[in-house]
Design a protein around this motif. Structure first.
Motif, PDB file in Angstrom:
ATOM      1  N   VAL A   1      37.285  42.102  48.835  1.00 46.00           N
ATOM      2  CA  VAL A   1      36.184  42.838  49.670  1.00 46.00           C
ATOM      3  C   VAL A   1      36.013  41.905  50.551  1.00 46.00           C
ATOM      4  O   VAL A   1      35.308  40.779  50.617  1.00 46.00           O
ATOM      5  CB  VAL A   1      35.052  43.329  48.819  1.00 46.00           C
ATOM      6  CG1 VAL A   1      33.823  43.865  49.575  1.00 46.00           C
ATOM      7  CG2 VAL A   1      35.290  44.134  47.610  1.00 46.00           C
ATOM      8  N   ASP A   2      36.078  42.201  51.899  1.00 46.30           N
ATOM      9  CA  ASP A   2      35.930  41.414  53.124  1.00 46.30           C
ATOM     10  C   ASP A   2      34.798  42.147  53.984  1.00 46.30           C
ATOM     11  O   ASP A   2      35.273  43.410  54.209  1.00 46.30           O
ATOM     12  CB  ASP A   2      37.128  41.303  53.906  1.00 46.30           C
ATOM     13  CG  ASP A   2      38.019  40.360  53.069  1.00 46.30           C
ATOM     14  OD1 ASP A   2      37.761  39.779  51.838  1.00 46.30           O
ATOM     15  OD2 ASP A   2      39.265  40.281  53.326  1.00 46.30           O
TER      16      ASP A   2
ATOM     17  N   LEU B   1      33.724  38.638  50.764  1.00 43.19           N
ATOM     18  CA  LEU B   1      32.591  39.033  49.717  1.00 43.19           C
ATOM     19  C   LEU B   1      32.774  38.396  48.308  1.00 43.19           C
ATOM     20  O   LEU B   1      31.990  38.318  47.634  1.00 43.19           O
ATOM     21  CB  LEU B   1      31.822  40.066  50.122  1.00 43.19           C
ATOM     22  CG  LEU B   1      31.659  40.559  51.286  1.00 43.19           C
ATOM     23  CD1 LEU B   1      30.999  42.093  51.771  1.00 43.19           C
ATOM     24  CD2 LEU B   1      30.491  39.590  51.869  1.00 43.19           C
ATOM     25  N   TYR B   2      34.150  38.516  47.839  1.00 52.11           N
ATOM     26  CA  TYR B   2      34.328  38.531  46.294  1.00 52.11           C
ATOM     27  C   TYR B   2      35.309  37.642  46.195  1.00 52.11           C
ATOM     28  O   TYR B   2      35.339  36.559  45.752  1.00 52.11           O
ATOM     29  CB  TYR B   2      34.370  40.126  45.767  1.00 52.11           C
ATOM     30  CG  TYR B   2      34.601  40.265  44.286  1.00 52.11           C
ATOM     31  CD1 TYR B   2      33.503  39.504  43.773  1.00 52.11           C
ATOM     32  CD2 TYR B   2      35.365  40.990  43.660  1.00 52.11           C
ATOM     33  CE1 TYR B   2      33.347  39.489  42.310  1.00 52.11           C
ATOM     34  CE2 TYR B   2      35.005  41.061  42.200  1.00 52.11           C
ATOM     35  CZ  TYR B   2      34.176  40.421  41.775  1.00 52.11           C
ATOM     36  OH  TYR B   2      34.089  40.482  40.108  1.00 52.11           O
TER      37      TYR B   2
ATOM     38  N   LEU C   1      41.665  29.090  41.000  1.00 53.16           N
ATOM     39  CA  LEU C   1      42.199  30.112  41.919  1.00 53.16           C
ATOM     40  C   LEU C   1      42.853  31.086  41.296  1.00 53.16           C
ATOM     41  O   LEU C   1      42.763  32.202  41.924  1.00 53.16           O
ATOM     42  CB  LEU C   1      43.131  29.274  42.752  1.00 53.16           C
ATOM     43  CG  LEU C   1      43.867  30.028  44.015  1.00 53.16           C
ATOM     44  CD1 LEU C   1      43.028  30.595  45.022  1.00 53.16           C
ATOM     45  CD2 LEU C   1      44.897  29.029  44.604  1.00 53.16           C
ATOM     46  N   ALA C   2      43.551  31.240  40.227  1.00 47.80           N
ATOM     47  CA  ALA C   2      44.272  32.134  39.524  1.00 47.80           C
ATOM     48  C   ALA C   2      43.211  33.256  39.062  1.00 47.80           C
ATOM     49  O   ALA C   2      43.600  34.476  39.294  1.00 47.80           O
ATOM     50  CB  ALA C   2      44.900  31.680  38.303  1.00 47.80           C
ATOM     51  N   LYS C   3      42.076  32.718  38.416  1.00 47.62           N
ATOM     52  CA  LYS C   3      41.121  33.673  38.246  1.00 47.62           C
ATOM     53  C   LYS C   3      40.548  34.394  39.533  1.00 47.62           C
ATOM     54  O   LYS C   3      40.271  35.613  39.234  1.00 47.62           O
ATOM     55  CB  LYS C   3      40.211  33.087  37.217  1.00 47.62           C
ATOM     56  CG  LYS C   3      40.523  32.597  35.955  1.00 47.62           C
ATOM     57  CD  LYS C   3      39.333  31.828  35.191  1.00 47.62           C
ATOM     58  CE  LYS C   3      39.888  31.586  33.763  1.00 47.62           C
ATOM     59  NZ  LYS C   3      38.695  30.684  33.012  1.00 47.62           N
ATOM     60  N   ASN C   4      40.250  33.587  40.448  1.00 45.90           N
ATOM     61  CA  ASN C   4      39.775  34.379  41.570  1.00 45.90           C
ATOM     62  C   ASN C   4      40.727  35.468  42.162  1.00 45.90           C
ATOM     63  O   ASN C   4      40.295  36.513  42.639  1.00 45.90           O
ATOM     64  CB  ASN C   4      39.587  33.157  42.734  1.00 45.90           C
ATOM     65  CG  ASN C   4      38.622  33.821  43.883  1.00 45.90           C
ATOM     66  OD1 ASN C   4      39.126  34.285  44.927  1.00 45.90           O
ATOM     67  ND2 ASN C   4      37.283  33.890  43.871  1.00 45.90           N
ATOM     68  N   LEU C   5      41.951  35.100  42.112  1.00 43.75           N
ATOM     69  CA  LEU C   5      42.932  36.085  42.673  1.00 43.75           C
ATOM     70  C   LEU C   5      42.889  37.323  42.013  1.00 43.75           C
ATOM     71  O   LEU C   5      43.802  38.346  42.452  1.00 43.75           O
ATOM     72  CB  LEU C   5      44.349  35.471  42.867  1.00 43.75           C
ATOM     73  CG  LEU C   5      44.383  34.459  44.028  1.00 43.75           C
ATOM     74  CD1 LEU C   5      45.649  33.730  44.042  1.00 43.75           C
ATOM     75  CD2 LEU C   5      43.768  34.668  45.435  1.00 43.75           C
TER      76      LEU C   5
ATOM     77  N   THR D   1      36.242  46.199  54.298  1.00 45.23           N
ATOM     78  CA  THR D   1      37.635  46.212  53.654  1.00 45.23           C
ATOM     79  C   THR D   1      37.615  45.865  52.198  1.00 45.23           C
ATOM     80  O   THR D   1      37.498  45.007  51.779  1.00 45.23           O
ATOM     81  CB  THR D   1      38.679  45.401  54.599  1.00 45.23           C
ATOM     82  OG1 THR D   1      38.481  45.714  55.843  1.00 45.23           O
ATOM     83  CG2 THR D   1      40.249  45.834  53.971  1.00 45.23           C
ATOM     84  N   ILE D   2      38.083  46.960  51.309  1.00 48.24           N
ATOM     85  CA  ILE D   2      38.438  46.867  50.192  1.00 48.24           C
ATOM     86  C   ILE D   2      39.668  46.979  49.633  1.00 48.24           C
ATOM     87  O   ILE D   2      40.340  48.000  50.042  1.00 48.24           O
ATOM     88  CB  ILE D   2      37.307  47.704  49.331  1.00 48.24           C
ATOM     89  CG1 ILE D   2      35.821  47.631  49.817  1.00 48.24           C
ATOM     90  CG2 ILE D   2      37.757  47.597  47.790  1.00 48.24           C
ATOM     91  CD1 ILE D   2      35.141  48.921  49.398  1.00 48.24           C
ATOM     92  N   GLN D   3      40.251  46.176  48.930  1.00 50.82           N
ATOM     93  CA  GLN D   3      41.552  46.165  48.341  1.00 50.82           C
ATOM     94  C   GLN D   3      41.472  45.986  46.942  1.00 50.82           C
ATOM     95  O   GLN D   3      41.139  45.139  46.487  1.00 50.82           O
ATOM     96  CB  GLN D   3      42.420  45.013  49.124  1.00 50.82           C
ATOM     97  CG  GLN D   3      43.688  45.319  48.565  1.00 50.82           C
ATOM     98  CD  GLN D   3      44.695  44.207  49.232  1.00 50.82           C
ATOM     99  OE1 GLN D   3      44.079  43.429  50.036  1.00 50.82           O
ATOM    100  NE2 GLN D   3      45.892  43.850  48.698  1.00 50.82           N
TER     101      GLN D   3
END
Length: 601
Positions: A373-374, A191-192, A364-368, A467-469
Motif C-alpha cells: 500500500v503506497d 504505508l504497509y 524483511l521476509a515477514k514484511n514482504l 496504490t494497493i497491491q
C-alpha cells in the motif's frame, strides 16, 4: 724376675716396630705430597685446551646485534606483520562497502537538453528545443522517495511535437513557437509493506554487521599473531639459554681435559683417561652445535613475524631478547578466565552478529508477505506562452470537426458567434463561423513568460492517491522466510558448539598454566640439588676419590637441570600467552588499544 725381663723385652720390640712404621708412613706421606705438588705444578703449567667454538649462524652478522624486549617485538609485529596488514585491509574494504551501500541515498541530479529539427515534403521545417532537469532521492526513514522536476520546451508551428496550442496560436495569429514550462514534485511513501524495512535498508544494516565482523576477524588475527610472537620470543630465550648452558658444559670438559693432560704428564693418571674425556668433549660439542641450530631456527621464526619483507636489513642481524621469563605463584581462577573468554572472544561476537543478521533476514521476509500500500502524490506548476501573438480579434470558418470541438470547449478563449440567430452556423454553407478575440497579454512572450505564469492561480496542478497491491501466493517471500528460520537454527547450533570449544580451550589453558607453574618449582629444586651434587663430586674428584665418568655425569645432570628450569620458565610464560589468547585478554594485558570502526547513524 724372669717374667719382668720378658715384659721389658716385649715393650722394647713394640716400640721399635711402631717407630719403624711411623717412619714408613712419614716417608709415604712425603712421597705422596711431593707427587701431588708435582701434579699440581704440572696442571698449573699445562697449556689450556679451552679453545673458543664457532657459534656463527648462516646468514647472520655476529657484529650486528639487535636487543629486543617482548613489548618491542609485539609493536614491530603490529606495524610490519603481513597477516595483520591483510586483516586490517579487510576492515577497510568492509568500510568502503558500507559507504557504497549508503550511496543509494545520495541525491541524484539530472539534466537533459534536447534539440530536434522536423520537416516533411512540402512543409516548412520546425526547430524544437527541450530541457528536462530534475533531482531525486530515496529517504532513509520510511522508505519513501521524491522527485523534483523542472521541464521546459519550445516547439515550432509545424513540429509534430506541437499540440492544440499550436492550432490555437494559429487561430490567434501568434508566432510559430509555443513555450511550455513546468516545475513540481512527486512523492511516494509506503504505508504497509516496506515501510519499516526494505531490501536497501536491510542491506545497509547487514553491512554494518559485516563491518563489525571484519573488526572481530581483525582482532582474532591480531591476537593470534601476538600469541605467535610471544611464543617465538620465549622459544628464542630458551634456545639462547640452552646454548649458553651447552657452551658452559663444553668448557667444563675442556678444563677436565687440561687437568687430565697435566696428570698424565705428571704420571698420576693413565693415558686411557684422555680418550674418555675427549669422547665426552666431542659429545658436548655436538650438543653446542644442535643448540646453535635451534637458536638460528628460533630467530628466523621470530623474524618472519616481525619483518615486513625479505629486503629488511634485520634479516642479517642477531636478535637478542632482553626480557627474562616472569613467574608468579598466583593460581589462575577458572571462573574468571571463562568469564573473560565469554565476554571477549571474537568468534562468539561474530556468531552473535550472525544471529542479528539472521533477524534482519527474518524481518524483511515477514514484511514482504504483507500487501503493498503506497501513498502517491504530486504537485506542479505549469506555465504556457505563445511567443509574439496578435491582440486583434479574428474570424474563422471551422472546417475540421476536431478544431470545432477544440474551440467549442472554450479551452483558452471561449467562442463568440457572429450571428446570434444562426446557432453559430453559416446561412449559406452551414459551416460554423466563430470570432476569436486577441490573445491575452499573459500569453505574449517566450520562456520567461512561461515561467512567470507559474504564479498564476490557474497554473496549479496536484494529485493524491493510493496504490494497493495484493500478493496472491507470494511464494518467494514465504521461501525466504523458511530459509531464514532454518539458518537461525543453524546459527544456534554453531554457537553452542563454539561455546563448548571456548570453554574447553580455557580449561586446558588454565591447566597448562598451573602445570608449568608446578614444573618451575620442581625444576628449581632439581637445579639447586644438581649444583650441590656437582660441587661434592668435584671435591671428591680433586681428592682422588671419584672418577671422570662420575664427574661428567654430575656435570651433564646440572646442565640438564638448568635447561629443565629455563624450559619450565619459558613454558610458563608461553602458557600465560596462550591463556591470554583463549580469553582474548591479549590487548588488555599488553596495553594495546584499537579503534573500532565508527558506525554512522
Amino acid at each position: 724376675m724372669k717374667n719382668f725381663i720378658t715384659l721389658i723385652c716385649l715393650i722394647f720390640l713394640v716400640s721399635m716396630f711402631t717407630n719403624a712404621q711411623e717412619k714408613v708412613e712419614i716417608a709415604k706421606n712425603v712421597g705422596e705430597k711431593e707427587k701431588t705438588e708435582k701434579t699440581v705444578n704440572a696442571e698449573k703449567t699445562a697449556p689450556s685446551v679451552a679453545e673458543p667454538i664457532n657459534l656463527s649462524m648462516i646468514g647472520t652478522d655476529s657484529a650486528n646485534t639487535v636487543p629486543l624486549t617482548l613489548n618491542d617485538a609485539i609493536k614491530r609485529a603490529l606495524k610490519n606483520n603481513n597477516e595483520i596488514e591483510v586483516a586490517e585491509n579487510d576492515v577497510k574494504i568492509a568500510e568502503s562497502q558500507l559507504r557504497s551501500f549508503r550511496g543509494v541515498y545520495d541525491r541524484n541530479f539530472s539534466i537533459s537538453p534536447t534539440y530536434s529539427r522536423s520537416s516533411s515534403t512540402g512543409t516548412q521545417s520546425s526547430n524544437d528545443f527541450r530541457l528536462n532537469a530534475g533531482s531525486s532521492q530515496l529517504l532513509k526513514r520510511g522508505g519513501g522517495n521524491y522527485d523534483i522536476f523542472f521541464n521546459t520546451s519550445q516547439t515550432g508551428r509545424n513540429s509534430p511535437n506541437n499540440t492544440s496550442f499550436n492550432q490555437t496560436s494559429s487561430l490567434t495569429g501568434s508566432s510559430s513557437s509555443t513555450y511550455v514550462s513546468s516545475v513540481g514534485i512527486r512523492f511516494t511513501q509506503p504505508l504497509y509493506r516496506e515501510r519499516e524495512t526494505d531490501q536497501t535498508r536491510k542491506q545497509i544494516k547487514v553491512q554494518k554487521k559485516r563491518l563489525q565482523q571484519s573488526d572481530s576477524d581483525f582482532r582474532l588475527r591480531t591476537i593470534g599473531v601476538i600469541s605467535q610472537v610471544q611464543t617465538a620470543y620465549w622459544n628464542l630465550v630458551f634456545a639462547l639459554r640452552d646454548q649458553q648452558n651447552q657452551v658452559a658444559n663444553l668448557n667444563l670438559s675442556k678444563e677436565n681435559l687440561r687437568i687430565i693432560e697435566a696428570r698424565i704428564s705428571a704420571g698420576t693418571a693413565a693415558p686411557l683417561q684422555r680418550a674418555e674425556v675427549e669422547t665426552e668433549l666431542a659429545n658436548r660439542e655436538s650438543g653446542v652445535f644442535s643448540a646453535t641450530e635451534l637458536v638460528s631456527i628460533s630467530q628466523n621464526t621470530l623474524k618472519q613475524l616481525l619483518l615486513k619483507d625479505v629486503s629488511d636489513a634485520d634479516w642479517n642481524a642477531n636478535l637478542v631478547p632482553t626480557d627474562a621469563p616472569i613467574f608468579s605463584n598466583d593460581v589462575i581462577k577458572l571462573e574468571d578466565a571463562v568469564k573473560d573468554a565469554v565476554e571477549n572472544r571474537p568468534e562468539l561476537r561474530r556468531l552473535k552478529l550472525d544471529r542479528e543478521i539472521n533477524s534482519l533476514d527474518i524481518q524483511l521476509a515477514k514484511n514482504l508477505l504483507k500487501p503493498k500500500v503506497d501513498f502517491v502524490s504530486s504537485f506542479s506548476l505549469q506555465g504556457i506562452s505563445l511567443g509574439k501573438v496578435s491582440t486583434d480579434s479574428t474570424t474563422f470558418n471551422l472546417i475540421e470537426p476536431s478544431f470545432a470541438r477544440f474551440n467549442a470547449s472554450s479551452y483558452l478563449y471561449g467562442l463568440i458567434c457572429q450571428t446570434p440567430n444562426s446557432n453559430c452556423l453559416s446561412q449559406t454553407n452551414r459551416i460554423p463561423t466563430i470570432t476569436s478575440p486577441g490573445s491575452p497579454d499573459y500569453f505574449n512572450g517566450g520562456y520567461a513568460r512561461s515561467i512567470a505564469n507559474f504564479f498564476r492561480k490557474d497554473a496549479v496542478n496536484y494529485s493524491i492517491g493510493v496504490t494497493i497491491q495484493f500478493p496472491l501466493k507470494n511464494t518467494t517471500a514465504k521461501a525466504d522466510l523458511a530459509i531464514a528460520e532454518l539458518q537461525k537454527t543453524q546459527i544456534d547450533a554453531r554457537t553452542r558448539t563454539q561455546e563448548q570449544t571456548v570453554i574447553a580451550e580455557v580449561r586446558n589453558a588454565v591447566q597448562a598454566v598451573e602445570t608449568t607453574r608446578q614444573r618451575v618449582l620442581s625444576a628449581r629444586r632439581g637445579r639447586e640439588n644438581a649444583e650441590i651434587q656437582l660441587t661434592g663430586e668435584r671435591n671428591l674428584f680433586d681428592a682422588g676419590r671419584s672418577t671422570t665418568f662420575l664427574l661428567f655425569q654430575r656435570e651433564n645432570a646440572l646442565t640438564n637441570a638448568r635447561n629443565s628450569e629455563i624450559r619450565a620458565e619459558t613454558d610458563y610464560n608461553k602458557a600465560l600467552a596462550d591463556l591470554q589468547r583463549v580469553t582474548s585478554t591479549t590487548f588488555r594485558v599488553n596495553g594495546i588499544e584499537f579503534d573500532s570502526p565508527i558506525e554512522e547513524k
